[in-house]
Motif scaffolding. Structure first.
Motif, short mmCIF file in Angstrom:
data_model
loop_
_atom_site.label_atom_id
_atom_site.label_comp_id
_atom_site.label_asym_id
_atom_site.label_seq_id
_atom_site.Cartn_x
_atom_site.Cartn_y
_atom_site.Cartn_z
N LEU A 22 1.16 -1.44 0.07
CA LEU A 22 0.27 0.32 -0.41
C LEU A 22 0.86 0.88 0.34
O LEU A 22 1.68 1.44 0.92
CB LEU A 22 -0.44 -0.25 1.24
CG LEU A 22 -2.10 -0.83 1.49
CD1 LEU A 22 -1.73 -2.54 2.37
CD2 LEU A 22 -3.19 -0.54 1.85
N ALA A 23 0.94 2.18 -0.64
CA ALA A 23 1.64 3.43 -0.95
C ALA A 23 0.65 4.80 -0.83
O ALA A 23 -0.47 4.83 -2.04
CB ALA A 23 2.64 3.68 -2.20
N GLY A 24 0.70 5.39 0.01
CA GLY A 24 -0.21 6.50 -0.09
C GLY A 24 -1.68 6.46 0.07
O GLY A 24 -2.24 7.18 -0.70
N VAL A 25 -2.10 5.56 0.30
CA VAL A 25 -3.34 5.69 0.33
C VAL A 25 -4.78 6.08 1.09
O VAL A 25 -3.97 6.80 2.26
CB VAL A 25 -4.13 4.18 0.72
CG1 VAL A 25 -5.43 3.10 0.94
CG2 VAL A 25 -3.36 3.06 0.19
N ARG A 26 -4.89 6.79 0.83
CA ARG A 26 -6.61 8.19 0.76
C ARG A 26 -7.47 7.72 1.35
O ARG A 26 -7.84 7.11 -0.43
CB ARG A 26 -6.16 9.01 0.55
CG ARG A 26 -6.17 10.59 1.61
CD ARG A 26 -5.73 11.41 1.04
NE ARG A 26 -6.95 12.86 0.25
CZ ARG A 26 -6.13 13.35 0.00
NH1 ARG A 26 -5.14 14.04 -0.06
NH2 ARG A 26 -7.13 14.23 -0.98
N LYS A 27 -8.04 7.99 2.10
CA LYS A 27 -9.90 7.50 2.27
C LYS A 27 -10.14 7.72 3.11
O LYS A 27 -10.05 8.12 4.44
CB LYS A 27 -10.05 5.38 2.35
CG LYS A 27 -11.62 5.35 2.23
CD LYS A 27 -12.02 5.49 1.32
CE LYS A 27 -13.45 5.12 1.23
NZ LYS A 27 -14.09 5.73 0.12
N SER A 28 -11.65 8.75 2.45
CA SER A 28 -12.66 10.05 3.36
C SER A 28 -13.94 8.80 3.12
O SER A 28 -14.32 8.96 1.60
CB SER A 28 -11.78 11.04 3.06
OG SER A 28 -10.83 11.76 2.68
N PHE A 29 -14.46 9.51 4.09
CA PHE A 29 -15.72 9.80 4.15
C PHE A 29 -16.65 10.60 4.87
O PHE A 29 -16.02 11.61 5.95
CB PHE A 29 -16.58 8.26 5.49
CG PHE A 29 -15.91 7.03 5.07
CD1 PHE A 29 -16.98 6.16 4.77
CD2 PHE A 29 -15.22 6.90 5.77
CE1 PHE A 29 -16.02 5.07 4.37
CE2 PHE A 29 -14.37 5.23 5.77
CZ PHE A 29 -14.45 4.75 4.50
N GLY A 30 -17.18 11.49 3.62
CA GLY A 30 -17.29 13.24 3.50
C GLY A 30 -15.88 13.91 4.22
O GLY A 30 -14.90 13.69 3.83
N PRO A 31 -16.47 14.57 4.72
CA PRO A 31 -15.21 15.51 6.01
C PRO A 31 -14.38 14.91 6.59
O PRO A 31 -12.99 15.29 6.69
CB PRO A 31 -15.96 16.77 6.76
CG PRO A 31 -16.81 15.32 7.06
CD PRO A 31 -17.44 14.50 6.33
N LYS A 32 -14.17 13.84 6.85
CA LYS A 32 -13.38 12.60 7.53
C LYS A 32 -12.82 11.94 6.76
O LYS A 32 -12.89 11.04 6.37
CB LYS A 32 -14.50 11.83 8.55
CG LYS A 32 -13.41 11.34 9.54
CD LYS A 32 -15.02 10.52 10.48
CE LYS A 32 -13.89 9.84 11.71
NZ LYS A 32 -12.87 9.86 12.63
N ARG A 33 -10.94 12.25 7.72
CA ARG A 33 -10.21 11.39 6.56
C ARG A 33 -9.92 10.40 7.45
O ARG A 33 -9.27 10.14 8.15
CB ARG A 33 -9.27 12.38 5.80
CG ARG A 33 -8.50 11.25 5.20
CD ARG A 33 -7.27 12.97 5.38
NE ARG A 33 -8.06 13.58 3.66
CZ ARG A 33 -7.05 14.78 3.46
NH1 ARG A 33 -5.91 15.37 3.56
NH2 ARG A 33 -7.74 15.71 2.39
N VAL A 34 -10.29 8.98 6.45
CA VAL A 34 -9.86 7.90 7.90
C VAL A 34 -8.19 7.39 7.79
O VAL A 34 -7.69 6.90 8.32
CB VAL A 34 -10.72 6.96 7.74
CG1 VAL A 34 -10.51 5.49 8.16
CG2 VAL A 34 -12.05 7.68 8.00
N LEU A 35 -7.88 7.51 6.25
CA LEU A 35 -6.26 6.63 5.39
C LEU A 35 -5.93 7.67 4.89
O LEU A 35 -6.25 8.45 4.47
CB LEU A 35 -6.39 5.59 4.71
CG LEU A 35 -7.91 4.16 4.93
CD1 LEU A 35 -6.83 2.98 3.87
CD2 LEU A 35 -6.97 3.99 6.55
N ASP A 36 -4.67 8.35 5.48
CA ASP A 36 -3.97 9.34 5.46
C ASP A 36 -3.36 9.28 4.47
O ASP A 36 -1.59 9.58 4.79
CB ASP A 36 -4.44 10.69 6.46
CG ASP A 36 -4.11 12.31 5.86
OD1 ASP A 36 -3.74 12.19 4.38
OD2 ASP A 36 -3.53 12.74 6.97
#
Lengths: 258, 257
Positions: A9-23
């Motif tokens: 995994l490299a630089g994985v980013r995941k947000s739900f609405g305004p909340k960034r869960v994976l940064d």
């Protein structure tokens, strides 16, 4: 160690609405190792697993399995890749409309087109590996205790002899003895299969028992990674606070104090 | 200008939801026509939608046919047109009341059950588990239900048509004093194939809508027991409204001059 990277995994980013869960999460899982990711609730552990499986789609970053990028894969390729995986879900996620043995044999029958008569002995064999007799196979999941359901879920996860197994909070909600039984079963089955495993937990006893390496996740990033033996001398304030279960430290719980 | 913002949000939300539903329906249909087929699951859904709905659909049709005959008799007696009762009953049942009432009754029974079952599977991660076991949830859960809805509703409507007409016949003969032979003659002589065919086409569309809304709402439920409850309610409400709206559209297609 110069083992091959099984999952990257490299630089994985995941947000739900305004909340960034994976940064911007970076993590490599080596072939044949047992990597345990620890971290508090809501730090993105489950989301990370779901991103790898394609159940969630990250906004940014790259995920590879055996060097192949999995994001944006076509459905056939994704199905082929998913065949390498087995997963033990936090709540067991057994299908309550099916008998226990049908649950265990599900991936063989539906996923691989095996005949029911052929799949049943394999399922009963896997149930025996997790210490459950053939009579349990005929019950429905609702008739089992939480610990037994976890064992059935473990049997289902290993039924198709997967190359990679994910364990999502395998001991949550179980008493300490049953937790240890599940941990033993995990270690045994992984040894037998020679699989690569990625587990997430906040149970340190479980992490110490099943891990070759441990990674700590906080606010959607890996803040420390090392061998299971190194964790007590990590020198990392996040890890120290977590493994000793202290309220004071760099990790601030979002609770309202009176 | 701020008062426009909420209107815009509602319109955008509606368009997005419609788009999601259409994509969902497209995926469901694609998996329903492409192999592999889950025949055992499809058979089970056909039993659940078709066979187990028979008693309630039969009773609804029977009483509707009976009351229809009574009302039309009372109305037509005002201008001495009692002989039209049989014809109006059979046309009313086959064109409108048979398919619409069957659709609404089955929506209450089946769409709710589908949304509850699939919604529970969603919130307990069983749908995620399907994916990790190399099984496509659309193929395993949605396609069998769509096929069953599409095929079973027309069969139910055939039964409802027969029982509804029978209900009208019983009341007309037993209570209103019609001659049985004349009543049957008036029933079948003025009935045209299009009356029945349009009803069956409606039934197939309603069956599709019922399964689609049950699966769609269940698939998108979240937030535990409360979320599943909400999905169940929304499945029934949305299926019922879509049935009534599409009923008008199909009637317009078939019979507008």
């Amino acid at each position: 160690m110069s083992a091959r990277i099984k999952i990257g995994l490299a630089g994985v980013r995941k947000s739900f609405g305004p909340k960034r869960v994976l940064d911007g999460l970076d993590l490599d899982v080596r072939e044949g190792e047992s990597l345990v990711v620890i971290g508090g609730s809501g730090t993105g552990k489950s989301v990370m697993l779901k991103c790898i499986l394609g159940l969630l789609r990250p906004e940014r970053g790259a995920i590879t399995v055996d060097g192949e990028p999995v994001l944006g894969m076509g459905s056939d390729d994704r199905e082929r890749t998913l065949r390498k995986f087995g997963m033990l879900f936090q709540g067991s996620a057994l299908f309550d409309s099916l008998k226990v043995w049908e649950n265990v044999a599900f991936g063989l029958i539906q996923g691989r087109g095996m005949k029911r008569a052929e799949a049943k002995p394999i399922a009963l064999g896997k149930l025996a590996e997790v210490g459950l007799g053939p009579e349990v196979g005929e019950l429905s999941p609702a008739e089992l205790s939480g610990g037994m359901q976890k064992r059935v879920a473990l049997a289902r996860a290993i039924a198709a002899d997967p190359e990679i197994i994910f364990f999502d909070e395998p001991t949550t909600g179980l008493d300490p003895i049953m937790s240890d039984v599940i941990n033993e079963l995990i270690v045994d089955s992984v040894k037998r299969l020679g699989a690569t495993t990625l587990s997430i937990t906040h149970d340190m006893a479980s992490a110490r028992k099943i891990a070759d390496r441990i990674a700590m996740i906080h606010k959607g990033r890996i803040v420390w990674i090392g061998t299971a033996a190194e964790i007590d001398h990590s020198g990392n304030p996040y890890v120290d606070q977590f493994i000793h279960g202290r309220a004071e430290g760099p990790i601030k719980m979002e609770v309202l104090r009176p | 200008m701020n008062f426009l913002a909420p209107i815009g949000r509602i319109v955008l939300g509606f368009l997005a939801a419609t788009g999601r539903l259409v994509i969902f329906a497209f995926h469901g249909l694609r998996h329903a026509v492409l192999p592999p087929f889950y025949l055992r699951l499809t058979g089970r859904q056909m039993m659940s939608i078709g066979y187990f709905s028979l008693p309630v659909v039969g009773l609804t049709a029977l009483f509707t046919g009976m009351v229809l005959a009574l009302q039309i008799y009372v109305g037509s007696a005002r201008f001495n047109a009692e002989s039209a009762v049989a014809t109006i009953v059979v046309i009313g049942i086959t064109r409108e009341l048979g398919p619409v009432l069957t659709g609404l009754i089955v929506a209450g029974r089946v769409a709710a059950a589908m949304a509850a079952e699939i919604g529970t599977m969603r919130v307990t991660e069983q749908i995620d588990a399907l994916v990790t076991l190399s099984t496509n949830p659309f193929k395993y859960l949605v396609a069998p239900r769509l096929i069953a809805g599409l095929t079973m509703l027309p069969l139910l409507v055939v039964v409802a048509d027969i029982i509804g007409v029978l209900g009208g016949y019983l009341v007309s003969i037993e209570s209103l004093g019609f001659n049985p032979a004349t009543y049957l003659h008036n029933t079948f002589n003025f009935l045209e194939p299009i009356d029945v065919i349009s009803g069956l086409v409606k039934a197939a569309v309603f069956g599709f809508i019922i399964s689609l809304m049950g699966c769609y709402q269940g698939f998108h439920s979240k937030g535990g027991a409360k979320g599943v409850g909400r999905a169940t309610t929304e499945a029934v409400v949305s299926a019922s409204i879509l049935i009534l709206a599409s009923n008008y559209a199909i009637t317009e297609l078939f019979f507008a001059k």
